[in-house]
Design a protein around this motif. Structure first.
Motif, mmCIF file in Angstrom:
data_model
loop_
_atom_site.group_PDB
_atom_site.id
_atom_site.type_symbol
_atom_site.label_atom_id
_atom_site.label_comp_id
_atom_site.label_asym_id
_atom_site.label_seq_id
_atom_site.Cartn_x
_atom_site.Cartn_y
_atom_site.Cartn_z
ATOM 1 N N THR A 86 11.282 0.459 -1.918
ATOM 2 C CA THR A 86 9.866 0.146 -2.111
ATOM 3 C C THR A 86 9.674 -0.862 -3.235
ATOM 4 O OG1 THR A 86 7.667 1.139 -2.298
ATOM 5 C CG2 THR A 86 9.379 2.054 -3.730
ATOM 6 N N TYR B 249 1.865 8.953 -12.122
ATOM 7 C CA TYR B 249 1.173 8.856 -10.833
ATOM 8 C C TYR B 249 1.651 9.942 -9.879
ATOM 9 C CZ TYR B 249 0.836 7.163 -5.993
ATOM 10 O OH TYR B 249 0.659 7.072 -4.639
ATOM 11 N N ARG B 250 2.954 10.110 -9.763
ATOM 12 C CA ARG B 250 3.484 11.139 -8.864
ATOM 13 C C ARG B 250 3.061 12.540 -9.297
ATOM 14 N NH1 ARG B 250 9.611 9.977 -6.935
ATOM 15 N NH2 ARG B 250 10.049 10.437 -9.113
ATOM 16 N N GLY C 247 -1.881 12.265 -0.549
ATOM 17 C CA GLY C 247 -2.096 10.984 0.125
ATOM 18 C C GLY C 247 -2.773 9.917 -0.718
ATOM 19 N N ASP D 116 -0.757 -3.410 -7.568
ATOM 20 C CA ASP D 116 -0.808 -2.069 -8.161
ATOM 21 C C ASP D 116 -0.494 -2.159 -9.650
ATOM 22 O OD1 ASP D 116 -1.384 -0.345 -5.896
ATOM 23 O OD2 ASP D 116 0.615 -0.844 -5.158
ATOM 24 N N ILE E 60 4.256 0.333 -3.316
ATOM 25 C CA ILE E 60 3.811 -0.097 -4.646
ATOM 26 C C ILE E 60 4.043 -1.599 -4.772
ATOM 27 C CG2 ILE E 60 6.007 0.274 -5.866
ATOM 28 C CD1 ILE E 60 2.793 1.536 -7.327
ATOM 29 N N ASP F 229 9.308 6.470 -2.852
ATOM 30 C CA ASP F 229 9.144 5.736 -1.597
ATOM 31 C C ASP F 229 7.683 5.419 -1.275
ATOM 32 O OD1 ASP F 229 8.265 8.267 -1.031
ATOM 33 O OD2 ASP F 229 9.618 8.617 0.662
ATOM 34 N N GLU F 230 6.777 5.625 -2.227
ATOM 35 C CA GLU F 230 5.380 5.253 -2.008
ATOM 36 C C GLU F 230 5.256 3.730 -2.057
ATOM 37 O OE1 GLU F 230 2.798 7.303 -1.336
ATOM 38 O OE2 GLU F 230 4.302 8.881 -1.251
ATOM 39 N N ARG G 150 -3.377 6.795 -2.973
ATOM 40 C CA ARG G 150 -2.686 5.555 -3.296
ATOM 41 C C ARG G 150 -2.669 5.331 -4.805
ATOM 42 N NH1 ARG G 150 -4.848 0.809 -1.913
ATOM 43 N NH2 ARG G 150 -6.902 1.642 -2.323
ATOM 44 N N PHE G 151 -1.708 4.518 -5.258
ATOM 45 C CA PHE G 151 -1.601 4.223 -6.681
ATOM 46 C C PHE G 151 -2.898 3.621 -7.219
ATOM 47 C CE2 PHE G 151 -0.757 1.602 -10.360
ATOM 48 C CZ PHE G 151 0.054 2.405 -11.140
ATOM 49 N N ARG H 122 -1.244 12.589 -8.835
ATOM 50 C CA ARG H 122 -1.960 12.134 -7.630
ATOM 51 C C ARG H 122 -2.378 13.305 -6.757
ATOM 52 N NH1 ARG H 122 3.108 9.777 -4.059
ATOM 53 N NH2 ARG H 122 4.309 11.715 -4.096
#
Length: 202
Positions: free
Chosen positions: A60, A179-180, A186, A121, A103, A100-101, A188-189, A183
């Motif tokens: 990613t 962020y992880r 689902g 981002d 970014i 794996d988001e 988004r950043f 959040r």
């Protein structure tokens, strides 16, 4: 990072002819697409690209990072971008191998924003900053949560948030881990960055 030499481009052209129709496209994200590849030719093409140190299945970070020309070739740039972006990708792949988001990380060497830092981002605007020893060194002003598309918007600038080039991998790792941790399902950043506290973003 959008940097490639003529010899490699010639080899890519040969691979595109051998595995597809010979058509290649470049993207605004500094990526390359080889068109018209039959399914049975994909694995062979991927292996040949890997031999050129080009990955068809990037992380990613490798997929979502871009940089302007930077100080090496631009008279307006204040800081290095491409080499620093490449080393940042390597560090993030090592430190966050399971991230794996989607970014986007855009590095710019000056305030002119050729790398579109406002809509990334994590947007990094090159400037000279003070380190802990009180010395002026290469660094970046940070913009967080910019986006294009249906939920477009400019990134958020946290007051006084600047990082030195040396601190950059530590900073990006820290903010992505927050962020992880914070959040919602689902999220988004960019959405998280818009609502996160300044402490979480610094």
């Amino acid at each position: 990072m959008g940097r490639v030499d003529g010899t490699t481009l010639t080899k890519i052209a040969d691979l595109a002819e051998a595995h597809g129709s010979g058509r290649v496209r470049t993207t605004v994200e500094q990526k390359m697409i080889i068109l018209d590849v039959e399914e049975g030719q994909v694995d062979s093409l991927v292996d040949a690209l890997e031999a050129l140190d080009l990955t068809a299945r990037p992380s990613t970070f490798r997929r979502g990072t871009m940089a302007c020309t930077g100080i090496e070739f631009c008279k307006l740039a204040i800081v290095e971008t491409k080499a620093r972006g490449a080393s940042l990708i390597d560090e993030l792949e090592r430190r966050l191998p399971d991230f794996d988001e989607p970014i986007t990380i855009n590095l710019n060497g000056c305030p002119n924003a050729c790398a579109r830092i406002q809509v990334a981002d994590i947007g990094l605007k090159g400037q000279l900053v003070m380190n802990d020893a009180g010395e002026q060194v290469e660094g970046y002003q940070v913009h967080l949560g910019g986006a294009l598309g249906l939920e477009a918007g400019f990134g958020r600038k946290v007051r006084g948030l600047k990082v030195t080039a040396e601190e950059l991998p530590d900073y990006v790792e820290r903010v992505l881990k927050r962020y992880r941790a914070e959040r919602e399902e689902g999220e988004r950043f960019a959405t998280w960055a818009a609502r996160a506290s300044e402490e979480a973003l610094s």
